[in-house]
Design a protein around this motif. Structure first.
Motif, short mmCIF file in Angstrom:
data_model
loop_
_atom_site.label_atom_id
_atom_site.label_comp_id
_atom_site.label_asym_id
_atom_site.label_seq_id
_atom_site.Cartn_x
_atom_site.Cartn_y
_atom_site.Cartn_z
N GLU A 146 0.83 -1.20 0.00
CA GLU A 146 0.00 0.00 0.00
C GLU A 146 0.87 1.26 0.00
N TYR A 147 1.88 1.27 0.83
CA TYR A 147 2.73 2.46 0.95
C TYR A 147 3.58 2.67 -0.30
N ILE A 148 4.00 1.60 -0.93
CA ILE A 148 4.75 1.73 -2.19
C ILE A 148 3.87 2.41 -3.24
N ALA A 149 2.62 1.96 -3.34
CA ALA A 149 1.69 2.55 -4.31
C ALA A 149 1.48 4.04 -4.02
N CYS A 150 1.37 4.40 -2.74
CA CYS A 150 1.15 5.80 -2.38
C CYS A 150 2.37 6.66 -2.71
N VAL A 151 3.57 6.12 -2.49
CA VAL A 151 4.79 6.88 -2.81
C VAL A 151 4.88 7.13 -4.31
N ILE A 152 4.57 6.11 -5.11
CA ILE A 152 4.59 6.29 -6.57
C ILE A 152 3.55 7.34 -6.99
N LEU A 153 2.38 7.29 -6.38
CA LEU A 153 1.35 8.28 -6.68
C LEU A 153 1.81 9.68 -6.31
N GLY A 154 2.49 9.79 -5.17
CA GLY A 154 2.98 11.10 -4.74
C GLY A 154 3.97 11.69 -5.73
N TYR A 262 -0.94 18.10 -2.38
CA TYR A 262 -1.37 16.75 -2.01
C TYR A 262 -0.24 15.74 -2.26
N GLY A 263 0.48 15.91 -3.38
CA GLY A 263 1.57 15.00 -3.68
C GLY A 263 2.68 15.08 -2.65
N VAL A 264 3.04 16.30 -2.25
CA VAL A 264 4.09 16.48 -1.24
C VAL A 264 3.64 15.88 0.10
N LYS A 265 2.38 16.15 0.49
CA LYS A 265 1.85 15.59 1.75
C LYS A 265 1.87 14.07 1.70
N LEU A 266 1.55 13.50 0.57
CA LEU A 266 1.52 12.05 0.43
C LEU A 266 2.93 11.47 0.61
N LEU A 267 3.92 12.11 0.02
CA LEU A 267 5.30 11.64 0.16
C LEU A 267 5.80 11.76 1.60
N VAL A 268 5.47 12.87 2.24
CA VAL A 268 5.91 13.08 3.63
C VAL A 268 5.31 12.02 4.55
N ASP A 269 4.06 11.64 4.31
CA ASP A 269 3.39 10.66 5.16
C ASP A 269 3.81 9.23 4.86
N MET A 270 4.00 8.90 3.59
CA MET A 270 4.15 7.51 3.20
C MET A 270 5.59 7.01 3.13
N VAL A 271 6.55 7.86 2.83
CA VAL A 271 7.94 7.40 2.72
C VAL A 271 8.44 6.80 4.04
N PRO A 272 8.24 7.45 5.20
CA PRO A 272 8.67 6.82 6.46
C PRO A 272 7.96 5.50 6.74
N MET A 274 6.74 3.42 4.52
CA MET A 274 7.26 2.41 3.59
C MET A 274 8.58 1.83 4.11
N ARG A 275 9.42 2.68 4.68
CA ARG A 275 10.69 2.21 5.24
C ARG A 275 10.48 1.33 6.46
N GLN A 276 9.48 1.68 7.29
CA GLN A 276 9.22 0.91 8.50
C GLN A 276 8.68 -0.48 8.19
N THR A 277 7.95 -0.62 7.09
CA THR A 277 7.31 -1.91 6.79
C THR A 277 8.02 -2.69 5.69
N ARG A 278 9.24 -2.26 5.32
CA ARG A 278 9.91 -2.96 4.22
C ARG A 278 10.32 -4.38 4.58
N ASN A 279 10.38 -4.68 5.87
CA ASN A 279 10.74 -6.05 6.28
C ASN A 279 9.53 -6.98 6.33
N TYR A 280 8.34 -6.44 6.11
CA TYR A 280 7.12 -7.25 6.20
C TYR A 280 6.55 -7.46 4.80
N GLU A 281 7.25 -8.20 3.98
CA GLU A 281 6.79 -8.48 2.64
C GLU A 281 6.34 -9.94 2.56
N ARG A 282 5.60 -10.37 3.55
CA ARG A 282 5.20 -11.77 3.63
C ARG A 282 4.25 -12.18 2.53
#
Length: 284
Positions: A146-154, A262-272, A274-282
């Protein structure tokens, strides 16, 4: 010996010792009801907002979205398929509208039409990203996906807003006057109504699936609806008041700034996140 064995085989219940002297008419005093409850005794209907946020944070910490606690597996898959259907319809419809709006923009020199055409193209890209987001049935609750998709959208939002701002600013600087006709009216009305319907459907699905990507796609469609109607408004104003020629370009600038913010806000919210959940790719 048998009595002792029988007593040991059953667990002793955890009883609360109460002083018999405080029992009156078979009832406890009011202060006795204030005894602390065990964690298992917490009433879900009286759960505070802080406790709900704590549950949500713990779920996302495990790589899952909040929808994993709300929806049953068959319900989640049903809504996932609906999101895919809406995304496919959005791609086809907005692609047609983007071609029509680009045609109007270049033929009638309309900055609003160009902004709408660019936003429609952005809507196509965002719907494609949503398709990727829900293409894997096992990843319907995946927070990382989900967060990867949001970062790309941002990123796409920021780049698209710069193009819209550039075109609208250029039209204002050169005092480019829009041309008005029935074709412009028909495109703007049809585009506005269609984008508004798509925005509502995407937003409803995004709320159920707790999907920021779907809600972002809904926001983009709503911006498209506003821009579609703004073409109609600016053209009608210019027809009766030619001195207000700058309204079309000004609307294009405002829409570009909204998409950029909106794009900047999306990046600010989602990039951190995405980094926190990168180990949970189950689910990948």
């Amino acid at each position: 010996m048998s009595d002792t064995t029988t007593q040991d085989s059953y667990p002793v219940p955890d009883l609360t010792i109460v002083d018999p002297s405080v029992v009156r008419n078979g009832q406890l005093p009011p202060e006795a009801n204030n005894l602390p409850k065990r964690p298992s005794q917490v009433d879900p209907f009286t759960m505070s907002q802080e406790q709900e946020m704590r549950i949500t944070d713990s779920v996302e910490g495990e790589g899952l979205l909040e929808s994993s606690m709300r929806l049953k597996p068959h319900e989640a898959q049903s809504y996932r398929k609906k999101a895919l259907y809406v995304s496919w319809v959005s791609i086809v419809v907005t692609l047609i509208m983007a071609v029509a709006a680009f045609t109007v923009s270049f033929m009638r020199h309309s900055a609003s039409a160009f902004g709408f055409a660019f936003d429609a193209s952005l809507d196509v890209l965002s719907s494609i990203i949503v398709l990727w987001r829900y293409s894997n049935a096992a990843a319907v609750h995946s927070a990382h996906r989900e967060y990867i998709a949001c970062v790309i959208l941002g990123v796409i939002f920021v780049l698209s807003s710069l193009c819209i701002l550039g075109k609208a600013t250029h039209d204002l600087a050169t005092k480019l006057l829009p041309e008005v006709d029935d074709f412009l009216f028909s495109v703007s009305i049809l585009s506005g109504i269609t984008c508004a319907i798509l925005a509502v459907l995407k937003f409803m699905l995004g709320r159920v699936l707790t999907s920021r990507a779907l809600i972002t796609d809904s926001f983009n469609s709503m911006v498209g609806a506003v821009m579609g109607f703004s073409i109609l408004i600016s053209a009608e104003v210019f027809r009766h008041y030619p001195e207000v020629w700058y309204l079309d370009g000004t609307i294009g600038v405002l829409i570009g700034l909204i998409i950029l913010a909106y794009g900047v806000k999306l990046l600010v919210d989602m990039v951190p996140r995405m980094r926190q959940t990168r180990n949970y790719e189950r689910f990948e």
